[in-house]
Design an enzyme around this catalytic site. Structure first.
Site, mmCIF file in Angstrom:
data_model
loop_
_atom_site.group_PDB
_atom_site.id
_atom_site.type_symbol
_atom_site.label_atom_id
_atom_site.label_comp_id
_atom_site.label_asym_id
_atom_site.label_seq_id
_atom_site.Cartn_x
_atom_site.Cartn_y
_atom_site.Cartn_z
ATOM 1 C CE1 TYR B 45 -4.032 -1.580 0.448
ATOM 2 C CE2 TYR B 45 -3.360 -2.281 2.631
ATOM 3 C CZ TYR B 45 -4.250 -2.323 1.596
ATOM 4 O OH TYR B 45 -5.349 -3.088 1.704
ATOM 5 C CG HIS B 201 -11.033 4.172 4.216
ATOM 6 N ND1 HIS B 201 -11.234 5.527 4.098
ATOM 7 C CD2 HIS B 201 -10.872 3.714 2.950
ATOM 8 C CE1 HIS B 201 -11.210 5.864 2.815
ATOM 9 N NE2 HIS B 201 -10.986 4.788 2.097
ATOM 10 N NE ARG B 231 -4.998 5.443 -3.555
ATOM 11 C CZ ARG B 231 -5.508 4.275 -3.163
ATOM 12 N NH1 ARG B 231 -6.815 4.083 -3.145
ATOM 13 N NH2 ARG B 231 -4.718 3.289 -2.779
ATOM 14 C CE LYS B 325 -5.003 -5.259 -3.007
ATOM 15 N NZ LYS B 325 -5.790 -4.113 -3.480
#
Lengths: 320, 355
Positions: B45, B201, B231, B325
């Site tokens: 990240y 988040h 991004r 993910k």
């Protein structure tokens, strides 16, 4: 990149409003439209004052939907650092100037059932834009505006004409007092309070709102501080390898810019946090004048806001 | 009231599906412009923000809102999803002004950047909007909701690829108070609406410990009008499903268990999100666009550099990230399939295919 995107404008109008206040209208140099903005936003005006670069923030007071031009009102401050005097003495119609894009550090809370505005003196300017924006969308508001006397009550008549009995004017010299405690005690649920004015008024409203039990999230203050003058001091910029002297009418940020150091900034009034800088070494006392750092940061002298804060002592080294 | 649309497929806009028979494909030109997100052979990240300014010609960065060969089919898929689940589009009452800001931003950008497809003419507040690929020619009054068939955010995002959320700024943080979300990587607008930045988040692993969200929020609160940023984010998706929502998990979750070395190349997709953030002028809100691009493994490995690098990233990724993910169970099989496209040769820095 410091400062963000810019707007190239031309001065279209300079209008003396009263003994202290002059209004300026800017239009896009290319004849196009400027961005719409939100009530409460300010712009940073760049001035070239005989070789001294000044960047002062002013609230936008025109209709946020009027994209043909922006208007600001500047109160002359004879004891200030010179920005307002420059605007009053040197800015004329036809001059080319540069503005920042609008930035809003004093926004409306659009969830509010009602907006209660309290203005003192030149603190009226953000409310001129806010009341126009709310009137357009049918938002409910009430404005209470205190000045010394009718002659200094800039825009009082046009506010009354536009918004009628939603606007209340008070004149100190006539003994009118803004009935703050009473106002705060009889607002409907869901009201948000906004205050812009001299420091004494901000403190008065802050403590009255706390006493009346208002939730902090429903109370908003325009926290700008104009950088104050002070004794000159020396500072070392560790990364740039430079040592500078900050003059008495200069801010630390301005001194860095004058020395060719590209330091970040946004509001230049101690409110936004963009210029926050780590202190590497401090032998002396930092005069913290911002509204951004926590009390712990201030007490430990580990950070400084170069746009407004100053230093007294032997050595100051910052990470810039 | 609904939006009347006539889908105009042609030699550029592909007629394809993102569900059932999954006819979605990338043309060779679309593969070359795929936003491959790895600029080195490993991944961790980072906030990785950069100014959202026009990038390399032909790339997905060239325009403010990229319109590609999947546009018309993606808009048809969005309409299908909204018909089944209207809660994919929500706007709290105080966010209507931000919706108008977004409509203005998208219409002005598209009309300027794609005049062959979109046109905007203004006569004061009377605006005429033409969207040729969707067969729309509509006049309305700017800032008057009664002249649109639906709210301004819904109106424009039914005509724009990618998901959108609108964040109100209050109390030193951002609140996700409106959005159009039909192409999401397993998150739910209906669940998140009204949450603040740290709340929505909260499920992300590792990043909180690194202080990434504190720094990202500080950065975003200073986002200025006229200076948008962008991004990347990425994940893996089995089958070209734009809509991998928690609400429909029973319809797609099991597909992860059907992979093998024979079907890996056409079933497994690298899903790249090009995320852009814009400060909006009238509302002071922040618009967040999340544009998903899907690339089949067999399409991506036609670029030798990407084949080598994708293998190394998948093989070496932190297991917590693979789990978050959603591909930990298939990670070894994916790495095995990709290994035959990695001869061990060095790769050049940066993500461009030819470098």
């Amino acid at each position: 990149m410091s400062g963000g995107p810019k707007l190239n404008v031309r001065v279209a109008e300079v209008v003396k409003v009263n003994d202290l206040i002059t209004r300026f209208r800017f239009v896009a140099r290319d004849g196009g439209l400027l961005p719409a903005f939100s009530g409460g936003a300010h712009t940073v005006v760049e001035m070239d004052d005989n070789g001294t670069r000044r960047l002062n923030p002013y609230s936008l007071m025109s209709d946020p939907e009027d994209r043909t031009g922006y208007e600001i009102s500047v109160r002359r401050d004879d004891a200030g650092r010179g920005g307002s005097l420059y605007m009053h003495r040197h800015v004329r119609p036809g001059m080319d100037m540069v503005l920042s894009h609008p930035v809003n550090l004093f926004p409306l809370d659009n969830r509010a059932r009602k907006h209660l505005f309290i203005a003192g003196g030149i603190g009226i300017t953000p409310f001129l834009a806010m009341t126009r924006q709310l009137a357009r969308f049918g938002g409910r508001f009430e404005l209470h505006y205190a000045t010394r006397n009718p002659a200094l009550c800039a825009y009082g008549d046009s506010l009354k004409a536009a918004h009628g009995d939603r606007v209340h004017l008070y004149f100190d010299e006539q003994g009118d007092t803004l009935p703050l405690a009473d106002l705060l005690s009889r607002q409907p649920l869901g009201t948000h309070l906004y205050c812009c004015g001299p420091k004494g008024m901000l403190n008065w409203v802050r403590s009255a709102a706390a006493t009346a039990g208002w939730a902090t999230h429903a109370v908003h203050f325009e926290e700008f501080t104009a950088p104050a003058t002070g004794a000159p001091f020396a500072v070392t910029l560790e990364r740039s390898g430079k040592t500078l002297t900050v003059g008495s009418t200069q801010s630390l940020l301005e001194a860095m810019e004058a020395a060719g150091v590209d330091a970040p900034y946004l509001c230049r009034g101690g409110a936004c946090g963009q210029c926050e800088t780590d202190v590497v070494r401090c032998d002396g006392r930092i005069d913290h004048r911002d509204h951004w750092l926590t009390p712990e940061d201030m007490a430990t002298n580990t950070k400084i806001m170069p746009c407004v804060s100053r230093f007294e002592g032997r050595t100051l080294v910052i990470d810039r | 009231m609904s939006l009347d649309v006539e889908y105009a497929f042609d030699e550029f806009f592909r007629d394809e599906t993102f569900v059932d028979d999954f006819t979605y494909r990338n043309s060779p030109a679309a593969i070359r412009r795929f936003p491959f997100p790895f600029d080195r052979d490993d991944y961790m990240y980072s906030v990785n923000m950069e100014p959202h300014v026009p990038g390399r010609k032909g790339s997905v960065f060239e325009k403010t809102f990229d319109v590609d060969e999947h546009y018309v089919s993606e808009m048809r898929d969005r309409a299908r999803i909204l018909a089944k689940d209207p809660l994919r589009c929500q706007s709290l009452p105080h966010m209507t002004l931000a919706g108008w800001d977004l409509l203005e931003l998208i219409m002005e950008s598209k009309a300027r950047e794609y005049p062959q497809w979109f046109s905007l003419t203004k006569n004061g507040d009377r605006w005429r909007w033409i969207n040729r690929p969707l067969g729309i020619d509509h006049s309305f009054t700017f800032l008057d909701e009664t002249t649109l068939p639906c709210g301004p955010m819904e109106y424009i995002t039914r005509q724009t690829q990618g998901d959108f959320t609108l964040q109100d700024e209050r109390e030193g943080t951002l609140w996700v108070d409106a959005g159009m979300v039909t192409t999401q990587a397993d998150w739910s607008l209906d669940f998140d609406i009204g949450m603040n930045f740290h709340e929505w988040h909260a499920p992300v692993p590792l990043a909180h410990e690194k202080g990434i969200f504190d720094r990202a929020l500080k950065f975003l609160l200073k986002l200025q009008h006229g200076a948008p940023v962008r991004r990347f984010n990425w994940t893996m998706t089995v089958n070209p499903l734009l809509d991998t929502a928690p609400e429909t998990y029973p319809e797609w979750g099991y597909m992860r268990t059907t992979l093998n070395q024979e079907n890996m190349g056409h079933m497994m997709h690298l899903r790249v999100e090009l995320q852009a953030l814009f400060r909006l002028p009238r509302s002071n809100a922040i618009a967040f666009s999340i544009r998903a691009y899907l690339g089949k493994f067999e399409e991506l490995v036609t670029v030798p550099k990407w084949g080598r690098r994708l293998h190394r990233v998948v093989r070496d990724i932190h297991p917590d990230l693979a789990a978050y993910k959603g591909f930990l169970r298939n990670r070894d099989a994916m790495a095995e399939w990709l290994s035959s496209y990695d001869d061990g040769a060095p790769t050049s820095p940066g993500w461009w295919p030819e470098d």
